[in-house]
Enzyme design. Structure first.
Site, PDB file in Angstrom:
ATOM      1  N   HIS A 113       0.832  -1.208   0.000  1.00 33.75           N
ATOM      2  CA  HIS A 113       0.000   0.000   0.000  1.00 33.75           C
ATOM      3  C   HIS A 113       0.865   1.257   0.000  1.00 33.75           C
ATOM      4  O   HIS A 113       1.932   1.293   0.613  1.00 33.75           O
ATOM      5  CB  HIS A 113      -1.019   0.016   1.147  1.00 33.75           C
TER       6      HIS A 113
ATOM      7  N   ASP B 267      -0.463   4.424   0.755  1.00 32.62           N
ATOM      8  CA  ASP B 267      -0.950   5.434   1.692  1.00 32.62           C
ATOM      9  C   ASP B 267      -0.269   5.279   3.041  1.00 32.62           C
ATOM     10  O   ASP B 267       0.220   4.189   3.385  1.00 32.62           O
ATOM     11  CB  ASP B 267      -2.464   5.352   1.851  1.00 32.62           C
TER      12      ASP B 267
ATOM     13  N   GLU C  38      -5.277   1.467   2.734  1.00 33.24           N
ATOM     14  CA  GLU C  38      -5.055   0.425   3.730  1.00 33.24           C
ATOM     15  C   GLU C  38      -5.191   0.955   5.142  1.00 33.24           C
ATOM     16  O   GLU C  38      -5.660   0.246   6.036  1.00 33.24           O
ATOM     17  CB  GLU C  38      -3.667  -0.196   3.526  1.00 33.24           C
TER      18      GLU C  38
ATOM     19  N   ASP D  14       4.120  -6.249   4.925  1.00 32.48           N
ATOM     20  CA  ASP D  14       3.579  -5.148   5.724  1.00 32.48           C
ATOM     21  C   ASP D  14       3.404  -5.550   7.186  1.00 32.48           C
ATOM     22  O   ASP D  14       2.443  -5.160   7.829  1.00 32.48           O
ATOM     23  CB  ASP D  14       2.233  -4.710   5.137  1.00 32.48           C
TER      24      ASP D  14
ATOM     25  N   HIS E 178       3.627   3.924  12.671  1.00 27.85           N
ATOM     26  CA  HIS E 178       2.641   4.866  13.220  1.00 27.85           C
ATOM     27  C   HIS E 178       3.226   5.748  14.328  1.00 27.85           C
ATOM     28  O   HIS E 178       2.469   6.489  14.958  1.00 27.85           O
ATOM     29  CB  HIS E 178       1.386   4.150  13.744  1.00 27.85           C
TER      30      HIS E 178
END
Length: 473
Positions: free
Chosen positions: A85, A87, A150, A174, A446
Site C-alpha cells: 500500500h 498510503d 489500507e 507489511d 505509526h
C-alpha cells in the site's frame, strides 16, 4: 544464486527511489478529493509514482480508477500476488526531522511510511525487477498489487477485487518476519453520547471541548481540552495540580488560564499502532484520568463523558471493564484502542474504538454486550466496519516455500506468528504477511521518527526476490 549480492549491485538506486517515494505525502485527504483523485492528490501521486516506474522498467501495469493498481511480470495461468500500500497514516507531532524528508541518519531512512509500507513496497518492487533483469524462467505470473486506502477503510482492495483477478496465493510485506498466518478480527465502532438533559448552570466547571486522536488505529499522541472555571482560585489549583500530574506520568503538557477564565489543557503522549495500545501512552485517556480525579464539580454532560471513558477504558486495553476480554491459542488476546476522544459542549462526546479480536472470538455476542453498555450509560453504539479474522493453515505448500526461503537467507527458524494488526493478507483467499520487520527490531510503525534500517531494506529485498522466484518458477 547470491540474492543479496544482486541487491547490493542496485543499492544506491534502491535507496534513492525509496527516498523519492517517501517524500510524497500520501495521507488520506478526502476533503480535497477530486474525481480523478478520490482519496486526495498525494495518494494519487504515490500510486502514479509506482505505476510509472513499473511502466518505464518494462512491466505490464494497470491503474484501476486511481484507487488501486498493479505491476505484473511473468506468464502462466496461476497468479501470485504481492500486496502493498502507498498510503500512510498522518505524521503526528514531535518528529526530529521532516516526516516527509526521508532523511538518512545512522544507517536509517526516517519518514512516515518508511516501515509501513512504502519502504517494503519498494523492496518488493526491486525484488520483482531483479527477477526480470536476470531473465529467470517463470511458470506463473507475479503481480504487485498497490492499494491506496489500507490505513483507513480498504476501499482500494475492495474495489480492485471487484474488477480484477484474485491471486492463487500471495504474501504481504507489511508486518513481521518470519511469517504471519493468523490475523485477529478488526472491529471499528463509536460510542456517541445522547442528550443528557439541560445543565443546572451552577457547576463550578464547564467542559467546553476535548479532542484527542486522528485515527482509530493509532494511539493518540496529543490531547487538548478547554474547561470554563468560575473561580480563579480553583482554576489556579487545577493548573498547579496538572503540572504535578504531568511530571508524575513522565510526559509533557501544560495548562493555562486565559482572560475569559477558560483553562486550556494540552498533553503529549506517545503514539503507537492500535494493534497493541500498551506500546504507546494514550494522551486522551491520560488527560481524561486527570479530569476524572480532579474535576468532580464538572457539568453533568461533561462529567458523564469523563466518567464513562474512565470507567470502561481508563484502566485496561483488554476489554475487562466491558466484559468482553478473550484470548485463544491461535492469535492471542483481544485488545481495544481508544483512537478518538472528542467532546463539544453543544454536541456531547464521541469515543472511537478499534477492537482486535481473536480468531475464535464470537464478535456478534460482543456487539450485543456493547449495545447494552451504551444503552445503560446514555450513549449510542454505532458500528463502522468489521473485518473478520484471517487464518491460513501452516501446512499450505506456499507457506513451506516461504519458510525455506527465509531460513536459507537468514539462517534463522521461520516460525509461524499471529498478530493483532490487519494486513492485506486477509483480502486474499490464501495469503500471509511476510516481513519486513526482522525479529528483535523496534516496531516504529505509526510512531514519530518512523524509520527503516537500510541494511534491513536491502536484506528484505533479497528475501522477496528469492521468494518470488521460488513461488513462480
Amino acid at each position: 544464486m547470491n540474492w543479496l549480492e544482486e541487491v547490493y549491485k542496485r543499492k544506491n538506486q534502491i535507496i534513492k527511489d525509496t527516498q523519492e517515494f517517501l517524500r510524497i505525502k500520501s495521507v488520506l485527504d478526502e476533503d480535497n478529493g477530486e474525481k480523478d483523485a478520490p482519496l486526495g492528490r498525494g495518494i494519487k501521486e504515490a500510486l502514479h509514482f509506482m505505476l510509472n516506474k513499473g511502466a518505464n522498467d518494462g512491466f505490464t501495469v494497470k491503474n484501476v480508477d486511481n484507487l488501486a493498481g498493479h505491476i505484473e511480470y511473468g506468464q502462466g495461468k496461476q497468479l501470485i500476488g504481492v500486496l502493498c500500500h502507498v498510503d500512510v497514516v498522518p505524521e503526528g507531532d514531535g518528529w526530529t526531522s521532516d516526516p516527509f524528508g526521508a532523511e538518512i541518519r545512522d544507517g536509517k531512512i526516517f519518514a512516515r511510511g518508511a516501515i509501513d509500507d512504502k519502504g517494503p513496497t519498494m523492496a518488493a518492487y526491486y525484488a520483482l525487477k531483479i527477477v526480470k533483469e536476470l531473465q529467470l524462467p517463470l511458470s506463473k505470473r507475479v503481480r504487485i498489487i498497490l492499494g491506496t486506502d489500507e490505513e483507513s477503510q480498504w476501499r482500494c482492495v475492495k474495489h480492485y477485487f471487484k474488477h480484477e483477478e484474485m491471486p492463487t496465493f500471495g504474501f504481504v510485506p507489511d508486518a513481521d518476519f518470519p511469517i504471519i498466518n493468523a490475523e485477529k478480527g478488526i472491529f471499528d465502532f463509536f460510542f456517541e453520547q445522547n442528550n443528557v438533559g439541560s445543565q443546572t448552570g451552577d457547576e463550578e466547571l464547564q467542559l467546553e471541548s476535548f479532542q484527542a486522536g486522528r485515527r482509530l488505529n493509532m494511539v493518540p499522541d496529543l490531547a487538548e481540552a478547554q474547561i470554563v472555571c468560575k473561580q480563579k482560585e480553583i482554576a489556579q489549583k487545577l493548573v498547579d495540580r496538572f503540572s504535578k500530574y504531568v511530571k508524575e506520568i513522565g510526559l509533557k503538557g501544560k495548562a493555562e488560564i486565559d482572560v475569559s477564565s477558560t483553562l486550556h489543557f494540552r498533553l503529549h503522549g506517545i503514539s503507537a499502532h492500535g494493534m497493541e495500545p500498551n506500546n504507546g501512552k494514550n494522551a486522551g485517556l491520560l488527560l481524561n484520568a486527570f479530569f476524572e480525579k480532579e474535576c468532580m464539580n464538572l457539568d453533568k454532560k461533561g462529567r458523564t463523558f469523563i466518567e464513562f471513558v474512565h470507567h470502561y477504558f481508563g484502566k485496561d486495553t483488554r476489554g475487562l471493564a466491558l466484559g468482553i476480554a478473550d484470548k485463544d491459542e491461535i492469535s492471542g488476546e483481544l485488545t481495544i484502542n481508544n483512537g478518538i476522544l472528542s467532546y463539544k459542549k453543544e454536541e456531547g462526546g464521541k469515543i472511537g474504538l478499534n477492537l482486535r479480536y481473536p480468531v475464535t472470538h464470537n464478535i456478534e455476542v460482543t456487539k450485543e454486550k456493547l449495545k447494552d453498555i451504551a444503552c445503560k450509560n446514555e450513549f449510542r453504539f454505532i458500528e463502522l466496519d468489521d473485518s473478520k479474522p484471517h487464518h491460513v493453515d501452516g501446512a499450505h505448500p506456499f507457506i513451506k516455500v516461504l519458510q525455506n526461503v527465509y531460513e536459507e537467507e537468514t539462517g534463522q527458524k521461520a516460525n509461524l506468528l499471529a498478530i493483532g494488526g490487519g494486513t492485506y493478507a486477509r483480502s486474499l483467499e490464501s495469503g500471509v504477511a511476510f516481513g519486513p520487520l526482522f525479529p528483535g527490531r523496534e516496531d516504529v510503525a505509526h510512531q514519530k521518527d518512523e524509520y527503516i534500517e537500510i541494511d534491513d531494506l536491502l536484506k528484505a529485498t533479497a528475501i522477496y526476490a528469492r521468494a518470488i522466484y521460488e513461488l513462480a518458477k
